[in-house]
Write an enzyme that holds these catalytic residues in place. Structure first.
Site, short mmCIF file in Angstrom:
data_model
loop_
_atom_site.label_atom_id
_atom_site.label_comp_id
_atom_site.label_asym_id
_atom_site.label_seq_id
_atom_site.Cartn_x
_atom_site.Cartn_y
_atom_site.Cartn_z
N GLU A 31 0.84 -1.21 0.00
CA GLU A 31 0.00 0.00 0.00
C GLU A 31 0.86 1.25 0.00
O GLU A 31 1.82 1.35 0.77
CB GLU A 31 -0.90 -0.02 1.24
N SER A 65 -24.15 7.31 -18.42
CA SER A 65 -23.95 6.22 -17.45
C SER A 65 -25.27 5.92 -16.78
O SER A 65 -26.02 6.84 -16.42
CB SER A 65 -22.91 6.66 -16.40
N SER A 120 -11.85 0.81 -6.44
CA SER A 120 -11.40 1.31 -7.74
C SER A 120 -12.43 1.21 -8.86
O SER A 120 -12.18 0.63 -9.92
CB SER A 120 -10.08 0.66 -8.17
N SER A 121 -13.56 1.82 -8.62
CA SER A 121 -14.55 1.94 -9.71
C SER A 121 -13.97 2.80 -10.82
O SER A 121 -14.33 2.64 -12.00
CB SER A 121 -15.85 2.56 -9.18
N SER A 122 -13.05 3.71 -10.48
CA SER A 122 -12.48 4.59 -11.52
C SER A 122 -11.64 3.78 -12.51
O SER A 122 -11.79 3.93 -13.72
CB SER A 122 -11.65 5.71 -10.89
N ASP A 166 -4.02 0.05 -10.04
CA ASP A 166 -5.43 -0.27 -10.24
C ASP A 166 -5.72 -0.64 -11.70
O ASP A 166 -6.42 -1.60 -11.99
CB ASP A 166 -6.31 0.94 -9.86
P1 ADP Z 1 -12.92 4.58 -6.41
O1 ADP Z 1 -12.06 4.40 -7.60
O2 ADP Z 1 -12.26 4.14 -5.14
O3 ADP Z 1 -14.27 3.95 -6.55
P2 ADP Z 1 -12.66 7.31 -7.21
O4 ADP Z 1 -13.01 8.59 -6.56
O5 ADP Z 1 -11.27 7.10 -7.66
O6 ADP Z 1 -13.16 6.14 -6.23
O7 ADP Z 1 -13.57 7.11 -8.51
C1 ADP Z 1 -14.97 7.27 -8.42
C2 ADP Z 1 -15.43 8.20 -9.52
O8 ADP Z 1 -15.35 7.54 -10.80
C3 ADP Z 1 -16.89 8.57 -9.39
O9 ADP Z 1 -17.05 9.69 -8.54
C4 ADP Z 1 -17.28 8.90 -10.83
O10 ADP Z 1 -16.83 10.18 -11.18
C5 ADP Z 1 -16.44 7.90 -11.62
N1 ADP Z 1 -17.22 6.67 -11.90
C6 ADP Z 1 -16.89 5.41 -11.55
N2 ADP Z 1 -17.81 4.52 -12.01
C7 ADP Z 1 -18.76 5.24 -12.63
C8 ADP Z 1 -20.00 4.91 -13.29
N3 ADP Z 1 -20.43 3.65 -13.37
N4 ADP Z 1 -20.70 5.92 -13.84
C9 ADP Z 1 -20.27 7.20 -13.75
N5 ADP Z 1 -19.14 7.58 -13.13
C10 ADP Z 1 -18.38 6.62 -12.58
MG MG Z 2 -10.18 5.37 -7.93
#
Ligand code: ADP
Ligand code: MG
Length: 376
Positions: A31, A65, A120-122, A166
């Site tokens: 980490e 989205s 890591s949704s981003s 990621d």
């Molecule tokens: P994490 O990566 O830990 O989930 P982050 O802040 O790095 O958190 O990324 C989240 C951001 O990515 C959300 O605020 C949005 O802007 C974008 N995002 C991720 N997935 C989606 C989605 N399915 N639709 C729209 N925006 C998304």
């Molecule tokens: Mg992220």
């Protein structure tokens, strides 16, 4: 028909040319070292983000989205500029920019990686887009190149100075394995982490806390590590042994020393953890995971009371190892537990959080899954 293809048709009036998915991730250990040429050991989770894309002849990139209620955001494909456009669209559009594509496109996203939970949704979003575009335009890019393009999208187009972990794991992961990634050259080794048949479970505890410190705190600690490298006149914290580092303590102020000490010891912990996993020693592995938490808490100082309580409670109720993950000051912790203890551990954490008057936590169970793929 793929459900997302149906929605795509409803929204844009045509069929997608391609659909791709990419997963979120958890990082077992390693980490805050992916910007220090360090080793990391993440795995991809089974939750994915799916993206459907079609070329259009209007010269416009239209992005929507499901998680943003399907509203279409439009930008001219010739006018892509870092940090422009609606905030969330910078992730997908940034990838198109990083890959040098100039074409009208329709894009629909459906994400099932919990947003902002440290999973890591981003990267899932970036890597789904990168995988689809690579195939749609026959770019022929290998996974490390795609990974660097997705990172560049987030670093430059979004403006978040994240490391390369990621995106790499979202693209390169394989089912049943964790990915040992050398962030210096992006070389990888698949490390078996097939825990379900062993009666183990990797519990993710999302504290749902998002302290304001996150962004500034991350950058400030990164700067401390860079200061240590400069003060010690070395190329990288990767190139110094723990003994050598400790012997040169007098060259560094206390804060710089402790933060860099985390980096130097964390890199060794990753390699030790891999050795233990290869011999199937999950008890020893768990102890190293917990040692990483203590270092993040006491040396790197990025934990917070909610994360510490989650970790301490998981350990008290039988976890083999537990630690905070991600940027810190909130977000999630992981705990390697016996699957049969899952309900007990969750209810004890819930009740400790209530007693401390913390917000209720969310729980996810994570199993090592496959990386990004084209599905249509
Ligand atoms: P994490 O990566 O830990 O989930 P982050 O802040 O790095 O958190 O990324 C989240 C951001 O990515 C959300 O605020 C949005 O802007 C974008 N995002 C991720 N997935 C989606 C989605 N399915 N639709 C729209 N925006 C998304
Ligand atoms: Mg992220």
């Amino acid at each position: 028909m793929q459900p997302l293809a149906t929605k795509f048709h409803e929204l844009f009036g045509s069929d997608p040319n391609i659909i791709a998915t990419a997963p979120g991730r958890v990082n077992l250990i390693g980490e805050h070292v992916d910007f220090l040429d360090g080793f990391v050991l993440p795995f991809a989770i089974s939750d994915v983000t799916t993206v459907a894309i079609a070329k259009n002849s209007s010269g416009k990139i239209r992005t929507a989205s499901i998680q943003k209620k399907g509203a279409i955001s439009t930008i001219e494909s010739t006018q892509l500029k870092p940090k422009s456009g609606e905030a969330w669209t910078r992730y997908p559009v940034g990838v198109i920019w990083a890959l040098g594509i100039d074409s009208g496109l329709d894009i629909l996203i459906d994400g099932h990686v919990p947003l902002g939970a440290g999973l890591s949704s981003s990267a899932a979003l970036e890597c789904a887009v990168a995988t689809a575009i690579n195939e749609l335009f026959n770019l022929g890019l290998a996974l490390p190149e795609l990974s660097r393009a997705a990172q560049r999208a987030e670093n430059v187009y979004v403006g978040m100075p994240c490391g390369i972990m990621d995106q790499s794991v979202s693209l390169m992961a394989t089912e049943g394995n964790a990915l040992l990634l050398d962030t210096r050259d992006l070389s990888t080794e698949q490390i078996p982490f097939d825990i379900a048949p062993l009666g183990l479970e990797l519990l993710v505890i999302d504290t749902q806390v998002h302290h304001a410190l996150v962004d500034g705190g991350y950058a400030e600690r990164r700067a401390s590590c860079e200061k240590a490298i400069a003060d010690l006149n070395i190329k990288s914290l990767r190139d110094i042994s723990i003994a050598d580092f400790v012997s040169r303590r007098n060259k560094l102020d206390d804060k710089t020393y402790l933060r860099a000490f985390h980096g130097v010891t964390e890199m060794k912990r990753v390699l030790d953890a891999v050795t233990l996993l290869k011999t199937g020693d999950f008890v020893g592995f768990g102890e190293i995971v917990t040692a990483a938490h203590i270092s993040l808490r006491d040396n790197y100082t990025v934990s917070c009371p909610e994360l510490n309580l989650a970790v301490d409670t998981a350990l008290k109720f039988g976890a083999l190892g537990s630690r905070m993950i991600g940027g810190g000051f909130g977000g999630s912790a992981i705990a390697l537990i016996k699957a049969k203890d899952s309900e007990l551990v969750k209810s004890e954490i819930r009740s400790e959080f209530m007693k401390a008057r913390f917000k209720g936590p969310r729980f996810f169970s994570a199993l090592p899954s496959a990386g990004a793929k084209v599905i249509l």
